[in-house]
Scaffold this active site. Structure first.
Site, PDB file in Angstrom:
ATOM      1  N   LYS A  20      -9.624  73.895 -34.833  1.00 33.96           N
ATOM      2  CA  LYS A  20     -10.238  75.755 -34.693  1.00 33.96           C
ATOM      3  C   LYS A  20     -10.141  75.556 -36.448  1.00 33.96           C
ATOM      4  O   LYS A  20     -11.320  75.510 -37.255  1.00 33.96           O
ATOM      5  CB  LYS A  20      -9.928  76.760 -33.549  1.00 33.96           C
ATOM      6  CG  LYS A  20      -8.311  76.495 -34.158  1.00 33.96           C
ATOM      7  CD  LYS A  20      -7.826  77.730 -32.993  1.00 33.96           C
ATOM      8  CE  LYS A  20      -6.649  78.550 -33.450  1.00 33.96           C
ATOM      9  NZ  LYS A  20      -4.870  77.198 -33.162  1.00 33.96           N
ATOM     10  N   ARG A  95      -5.124  86.318 -30.331  1.00 32.65           N
ATOM     11  CA  ARG A  95      -4.646  85.311 -30.166  1.00 32.65           C
ATOM     12  C   ARG A  95      -3.594  85.841 -28.871  1.00 32.65           C
ATOM     13  O   ARG A  95      -2.318  85.625 -27.891  1.00 32.65           O
ATOM     14  CB  ARG A  95      -3.405  85.137 -31.362  1.00 32.65           C
ATOM     15  CG  ARG A  95      -3.317  83.225 -31.122  1.00 32.65           C
ATOM     16  CD  ARG A  95      -1.942  82.690 -32.201  1.00 32.65           C
ATOM     17  NE  ARG A  95      -2.173  81.873 -32.417  1.00 32.65           N
ATOM     18  CZ  ARG A  95      -2.152  80.916 -33.540  1.00 32.65           C
ATOM     19  NH1 ARG A  95      -3.351  81.645 -34.570  1.00 32.65           N
ATOM     20  NH2 ARG A  95      -2.610  79.828 -34.359  1.00 32.65           N
ATOM     21  N   ARG A 134      -0.433  66.066 -39.449  1.00 31.70           N
ATOM     22  CA  ARG A 134      -1.717  66.170 -40.520  1.00 31.70           C
ATOM     23  C   ARG A 134      -0.756  66.667 -42.322  1.00 31.70           C
ATOM     24  O   ARG A 134      -0.043  66.959 -41.802  1.00 31.70           O
ATOM     25  CB  ARG A 134      -2.060  67.605 -40.186  1.00 31.70           C
ATOM     26  CG  ARG A 134      -1.207  68.870 -39.731  1.00 31.70           C
ATOM     27  CD  ARG A 134      -2.710  69.656 -39.053  1.00 31.70           C
ATOM     28  NE  ARG A 134      -1.624  71.308 -38.082  1.00 31.70           N
ATOM     29  CZ  ARG A 134      -1.697  71.798 -37.925  1.00 31.70           C
ATOM     30  NH1 ARG A 134      -3.618  71.661 -37.180  1.00 31.70           N
ATOM     31  NH2 ARG A 134      -1.102  72.978 -37.934  1.00 31.70           N
ATOM     32  N   ARG A 168       3.249  71.333 -43.086  1.00 35.91           N
ATOM     33  CA  ARG A 168       3.035  72.944 -43.254  1.00 35.91           C
ATOM     34  C   ARG A 168       4.794  72.532 -42.348  1.00 35.91           C
ATOM     35  O   ARG A 168       4.916  71.848 -41.570  1.00 35.91           O
ATOM     36  CB  ARG A 168       2.552  73.685 -41.356  1.00 35.91           C
ATOM     37  CG  ARG A 168       1.108  74.662 -43.015  1.00 35.91           C
ATOM     38  CD  ARG A 168       0.424  74.688 -41.551  1.00 35.91           C
ATOM     39  NE  ARG A 168       0.550  74.981 -40.340  1.00 35.91           N
ATOM     40  CZ  ARG A 168      -0.055  75.898 -39.823  1.00 35.91           C
ATOM     41  NH1 ARG A 168      -1.539  75.659 -39.688  1.00 35.91           N
ATOM     42  NH2 ARG A 168       0.374  76.246 -38.328  1.00 35.91           N
ATOM     43  N   ARG A 179       5.032  76.460 -29.679  1.00 33.58           N
ATOM     44  CA  ARG A 179       3.395  77.531 -30.427  1.00 33.58           C
ATOM     45  C   ARG A 179       3.268  77.291 -28.942  1.00 33.58           C
ATOM     46  O   ARG A 179       1.956  77.945 -28.876  1.00 33.58           O
ATOM     47  CB  ARG A 179       3.502  76.910 -31.299  1.00 33.58           C
ATOM     48  CG  ARG A 179       3.771  76.937 -32.150  1.00 33.58           C
ATOM     49  CD  ARG A 179       3.735  76.530 -34.383  1.00 33.58           C
ATOM     50  NE  ARG A 179       2.576  76.178 -34.496  1.00 33.58           N
ATOM     51  CZ  ARG A 179       1.896  75.251 -34.915  1.00 33.58           C
ATOM     52  NH1 ARG A 179       2.863  74.294 -35.853  1.00 33.58           N
ATOM     53  NH2 ARG A 179       0.463  75.127 -35.978  1.00 33.58           N
TER      54      ARG A 179
END
Ligand code: AMP
Length: 223
Positions: A20, A95, A134, A168, A179
């Site tokens: 996203k 969220r 990532r 991150r 998560r």
């Protein structure tokens, strides 16, 4: 675009790692409206060593959500800023159901109609591989992946030429698992909420970044 002609108001939602943020950034380049990532706003707050910043950092680092009050206050202040008058792209908000209801109220007060809530769908087994690989450029934030999106020249950012990159802290296996648990319990109900409102649009997020972007552009009527 919006029926009042003022611009686009769109929400990107989906599990962590669904793409996203990447898609929101690409759309921003085309339609020139702000990309509002609550995750980025919170990371900026967490970087300040204030009591609130430290509290936020602990929640993010463990894969837990920041409280609705904090996040709704932060977001409502942000969309009051001048640049948001043209429209905005929400990424990572709402969220939870209370956040979805708060957004609806905020938009109603401003006379804004949501064009679409776009759910980018990606199976769990792909999510873990995407997140663990990532990283991003420290200078401009451009995202990369160890396997799927390497810089053209090793160690040099394609966009700004930067040579420092970061991963991150919450992109580790244990935190991602938490998560995902939080996503299913707290965020997933917002998908049916928006479906009932008739604004939900689902996009298969397993193709290339460009292929997913094309589907989103077609859906929104962006040329
Ligand atoms: P993201 O960059 O969207 O993956 O968000 C990173 C982290 O920031 C999340 O795992 C949460 O801890 C926090 N966060 C971001 N957006 C929200 C939100 N709308 N509500 C609560 N916590 C959030």
């Amino acid at each position: 675009m919006n029926k009042d002609g003022l611009g686009l108001h769109v929400v990107f939602t989906g599990a962590p790692g669904c793409g996203k943020g990447t898609q929101a950034r690409l759309l921003k380049e085309k339609v020139h409206i702000p990309h509002l990532s609550t995750g980025e706003m919170l990371r900026a707050e967490a970087a300040k060593a204030t009591p609130l910043g430290l509290e936020i950092k602990a929640l993010i680092d463990n894969g837990n959500l920041v409280s609705d009050d904090v996040i709704i206050g932060m977001l409502s202040k942000r969309i009051d800023e001048d640049d948001c008058k043209k429209g905005f792209i929400l990424d990572g908000f709402p969220r939870t159901l209370p956040q979805a209801e708060a957004l609806e109220k905020l938009l109603e007060q401003k006379g804004i109609t949501l064009n679409a809530v776009i759910e980018i769908q990606v199976p769990d087994e792909i999510i873990m591989e995407r997140i663990l690989g990532r990283y991003a450029c420290m200078k401009c934030g451009q995202g990369y992946h160890d396997k799927y999106q390497k810089p053209k020249v090793y160690g040099v950012c394609d966009v700004c030429g930067g040579t420092d990159f970061y991963r991150r802290i919450d992109d580790n296996r244990e935190t991602v698992q938490n998560r995902l648990v939080n996503y299913r319990a707290l965020t997933y109900p917002t998908i049916s909420y928006f479906e009932k409102k008739g604004v939900l649009r689902c996009v298969d997020g397993t193709g290339s970044i460009a292929a997913v972007a094309k589907k989103i552009d077609d859906l929104l009527g962006v040329k």
